[in-house]
Design a protein around this motif. Structure first.
Motif, PDB file in Angstrom:
ATOM      1  N   VAL A 220       7.293 -13.342   9.141  1.00  0.00           N
ATOM      2  CA  VAL A 220       6.670 -14.649   8.909  1.00  0.00           C
ATOM      3  C   VAL A 220       5.148 -14.502   8.933  1.00  0.00           C
ATOM      4  O   VAL A 220       4.588 -13.841   9.809  1.00  0.00           O
ATOM      5  CB  VAL A 220       7.131 -15.668   9.978  1.00  0.00           C
ATOM      6  N   GLN A 221       4.497 -15.127   7.959  1.00  0.00           N
ATOM      7  CA  GLN A 221       3.041 -15.137   7.862  1.00  0.00           C
ATOM      8  C   GLN A 221       2.570 -16.589   7.872  1.00  0.00           C
ATOM      9  O   GLN A 221       2.845 -17.340   6.924  1.00  0.00           O
ATOM     10  CB  GLN A 221       2.586 -14.467   6.560  1.00  0.00           C
ATOM     11  N   LEU A 222       1.863 -16.991   8.909  1.00  0.00           N
ATOM     12  CA  LEU A 222       1.395 -18.373   9.011  1.00  0.00           C
ATOM     13  C   LEU A 222       0.457 -18.744   7.871  1.00  0.00           C
ATOM     14  O   LEU A 222       0.425 -19.895   7.437  1.00  0.00           O
ATOM     15  CB  LEU A 222       0.714 -18.614  10.350  1.00  0.00           C
ATOM     16  N   ALA A 223      -0.307 -17.786   7.352  1.00  0.00           N
ATOM     17  CA  ALA A 223      -1.236 -18.083   6.256  1.00  0.00           C
ATOM     18  C   ALA A 223      -0.504 -18.473   4.982  1.00  0.00           C
ATOM     19  O   ALA A 223      -1.103 -19.048   4.079  1.00  0.00           O
ATOM     20  CB  ALA A 223      -2.146 -16.879   5.991  1.00  0.00           C
TER      21      ALA A 223
ATOM     22  N   GLY B  23      -5.468 -17.333  -0.727  1.00  0.00           N
ATOM     23  CA  GLY B  23      -6.208 -16.219  -1.325  1.00  0.00           C
ATOM     24  C   GLY B  23      -6.748 -15.259  -0.286  1.00  0.00           C
ATOM     25  O   GLY B  23      -6.762 -14.039  -0.489  1.00  0.00           O
ATOM     26  N   GLY B  24      -7.193 -15.796   0.851  1.00  0.00           N
ATOM     27  CA  GLY B  24      -7.660 -14.942   1.946  1.00  0.00           C
ATOM     28  C   GLY B  24      -6.556 -14.029   2.447  1.00  0.00           C
ATOM     29  O   GLY B  24      -6.780 -12.851   2.747  1.00  0.00           O
TER      30      GLY B  24
ATOM     31  N   ARG C 248      -4.355  -8.001   2.344  1.00  0.00           N
ATOM     32  CA  ARG C 248      -3.209  -7.088   2.350  1.00  0.00           C
ATOM     33  C   ARG C 248      -3.753  -5.664   2.276  1.00  0.00           C
ATOM     34  O   ARG C 248      -4.690  -5.382   1.542  1.00  0.00           O
ATOM     35  CB  ARG C 248      -2.275  -7.327   1.161  1.00  0.00           C
ATOM     36  N   PRO C 249      -3.136  -4.758   3.023  1.00  0.00           N
ATOM     37  CA  PRO C 249      -3.617  -3.371   2.992  1.00  0.00           C
ATOM     38  C   PRO C 249      -3.379  -2.753   1.615  1.00  0.00           C
ATOM     39  O   PRO C 249      -2.258  -2.750   1.111  1.00  0.00           O
ATOM     40  CB  PRO C 249      -2.788  -2.669   4.069  1.00  0.00           C
TER      41      PRO C 249
ATOM     42  N   LEU D 158      -1.771 -17.784  -7.321  1.00  0.00           N
ATOM     43  CA  LEU D 158      -2.067 -17.461  -8.717  1.00  0.00           C
ATOM     44  C   LEU D 158      -3.420 -18.009  -9.147  1.00  0.00           C
ATOM     45  O   LEU D 158      -4.180 -17.336  -9.851  1.00  0.00           O
ATOM     46  CB  LEU D 158      -0.953 -17.962  -9.636  1.00  0.00           C
ATOM     47  N   VAL D 159      -3.736 -19.226  -8.732  1.00  0.00           N
ATOM     48  CA  VAL D 159      -5.054 -19.795  -9.054  1.00  0.00           C
ATOM     49  C   VAL D 159      -6.139 -18.893  -8.467  1.00  0.00           C
ATOM     50  O   VAL D 159      -7.123 -18.564  -9.131  1.00  0.00           O
ATOM     51  CB  VAL D 159      -5.179 -21.243  -8.540  1.00  0.00           C
ATOM     52  N   TYR D 160      -5.943 -18.465  -7.231  1.00  0.00           N
ATOM     53  CA  TYR D 160      -6.919 -17.598  -6.575  1.00  0.00           C
ATOM     54  C   TYR D 160      -7.023 -16.248  -7.281  1.00  0.00           C
ATOM     55  O   TYR D 160      -8.127 -15.781  -7.584  1.00  0.00           O
ATOM     56  CB  TYR D 160      -6.536 -17.398  -5.104  1.00  0.00           C
ATOM     57  N   ALA D 161      -5.885 -15.633  -7.537  1.00  0.00           N
ATOM     58  CA  ALA D 161      -5.871 -14.297  -8.149  1.00  0.00           C
ATOM     59  C   ALA D 161      -6.541 -14.297  -9.513  1.00  0.00           C
ATOM     60  O   ALA D 161      -7.226 -13.336  -9.879  1.00  0.00           O
ATOM     61  CB  ALA D 161      -4.444 -13.787  -8.264  1.00  0.00           C
ATOM     62  N   LEU D 162      -6.360 -15.360 -10.263  1.00  0.00           N
ATOM     63  CA  LEU D 162      -6.936 -15.442 -11.606  1.00  0.00           C
ATOM     64  C   LEU D 162      -8.362 -16.001 -11.607  1.00  0.00           C
ATOM     65  O   LEU D 162      -8.975 -16.118 -12.663  1.00  0.00           O
ATOM     66  CB  LEU D 162      -6.050 -16.317 -12.497  1.00  0.00           C
ATOM     67  N   ASN D 163      -8.852 -16.358 -10.409  1.00  0.00           N
ATOM     68  CA  ASN D 163     -10.179 -16.970 -10.299  1.00  0.00           C
ATOM     69  C   ASN D 163     -10.277 -18.188 -11.226  1.00  0.00           C
ATOM     70  O   ASN D 163     -11.300 -18.430 -11.866  1.00  0.00           O
ATOM     71  CB  ASN D 163     -11.285 -15.954 -10.595  1.00  0.00           C
ATOM     72  N   ALA D 164      -9.193 -18.929 -11.309  1.00  0.00           N
ATOM     73  CA  ALA D 164      -9.112 -20.112 -12.168  1.00  0.00           C
ATOM     74  C   ALA D 164      -9.680 -21.321 -11.425  1.00  0.00           C
ATOM     75  O   ALA D 164      -9.720 -21.343 -10.192  1.00  0.00           O
ATOM     76  CB  ALA D 164      -7.660 -20.374 -12.558  1.00  0.00           C
ATOM     77  N   PRO D 165     -10.080 -22.342 -12.144  1.00  0.00           N
ATOM     78  CA  PRO D 165     -10.550 -23.561 -11.466  1.00  0.00           C
ATOM     79  C   PRO D 165      -9.381 -24.214 -10.726  1.00  0.00           C
ATOM     80  O   PRO D 165      -8.227 -24.102 -11.153  1.00  0.00           O
ATOM     81  CB  PRO D 165     -11.051 -24.439 -12.609  1.00  0.00           C
ATOM     82  N   PRO D 166      -9.658 -24.890  -9.609  1.00  0.00           N
ATOM     83  CA  PRO D 166      -8.578 -25.517  -8.836  1.00  0.00           C
ATOM     84  C   PRO D 166      -7.677 -26.439  -9.663  1.00  0.00           C
ATOM     85  O   PRO D 166      -6.484 -26.555  -9.372  1.00  0.00           O
ATOM     86  CB  PRO D 166      -9.318 -26.292  -7.746  1.00  0.00           C
ATOM     87  N   ALA D 167      -8.199 -27.064 -10.711  1.00  0.00           N
ATOM     88  CA  ALA D 167      -7.385 -27.957 -11.545  1.00  0.00           C
ATOM     89  C   ALA D 167      -6.217 -27.207 -12.196  1.00  0.00           C
ATOM     90  O   ALA D 167      -5.206 -27.826 -12.546  1.00  0.00           O
ATOM     91  CB  ALA D 167      -8.241 -28.622 -12.614  1.00  0.00           C
ATOM     92  N   ALA D 168      -6.328 -25.889 -12.338  1.00  0.00           N
ATOM     93  CA  ALA D 168      -5.238 -25.097 -12.922  1.00  0.00           C
ATOM     94  C   ALA D 168      -3.988 -25.147 -12.044  1.00  0.00           C
ATOM     95  O   ALA D 168      -2.873 -24.955 -12.538  1.00  0.00           O
ATOM     96  CB  ALA D 168      -5.685 -23.652 -13.129  1.00  0.00           C
TER      97      ALA D 168
END
Length: 197
Positions: A72-75, A125-126, A131-132, A152-162
């Motif tokens: 389990v990962q709380l993040a 995203g953090g 991840r190692p 996915l939004v974070y990984a693609l550096n997409a705007p939050p509206a995506a």
């Protein structure tokens, strides 16, 4: 050096229209049936060196049912929806139409008293960025569709509206490859492309 992180969407615990913010219900009989049907195509992901899941009951059950034995990962928890927790979008809209409209329009807004969309995307995203990274390493993470959309939004550096334009189906999987600040979406024709309606 690059790492592959495959996200698997948790099985559904309720019909789509009955989905609730921060739904903490366990999988029902239909959800377990979905996991059983999807398992043959998703089982190869259990070979990942690291296997995680969100703390939500349906994510933990999905990961266990697929044979991942995830940590389990709380993040990877769902967005904190404050006083809207447990409500459907329709219920929140009926109670607070202006607040829901503001939340949908502004990624920095948190009229529900919880976490803004922008903060949610940053939190997920953090986790992804920490991840190692081991060249050729593999990670699998079972989470709610909302968490995967944020990743996915974070990984693609997409705007939050995506975030609102991504559709993540139960028991679908998608991979990102790379490392902190340099992620790429990857489709490779492996079983991770499987989706259960």
């Amino acid at each position: 050096m690059s790492l592959r992180v495959t996200f698997v969407a948790a099985a559904r615990s309720a019909p789509l229209r009955a989905e609730r913010f921060e739904d903490d219900r366990p999988l029902d009989r239909d959800g377990w049936g979905q996991v059983e049907r999807a398992a043959p195509g998703l089982l190869p992901l259990a070979a990942a060196e690291l296997r995680y899941c969100s703390p939500a009951p349906r994510s933990r059950a999905t990961g266990t049912g697929l044979g991942y034995a995830p940590l389990v990962q709380l993040a990877l928890r769902d967005c904190d929806m404050g006083r809207w927790r447990g409500l459907t979008l329709a219920e929140a809209s009926a109670r607070e139409p202006a607040a829901v409209a503001a939340w949908l329009a502004d990624p920095l807004a948190a009229p529900h008293g919880g976490e803004p969309l922008y903060g949610f995307i940053g939190r997920v995203g953090g986790w992804l960025d920490t991840r190692p990274v081991e060249d050729g390493g593999a990670v699998v993470a079972v989470a709610e569709p909302s968490v995967i959309r944020a990743a996915l939004v974070y990984a693609l550096n997409a705007p939050p509206a995506a975030y609102w334009r991504l559709d993540v189906r139960p028991l679908s999987a998608v991979g990102v490859v790379g490392g902190a600040g340099r992620w790429r979406l990857r489709f490779d024709g492996t079983p991770v492309q499987r989706s259960i309606p």
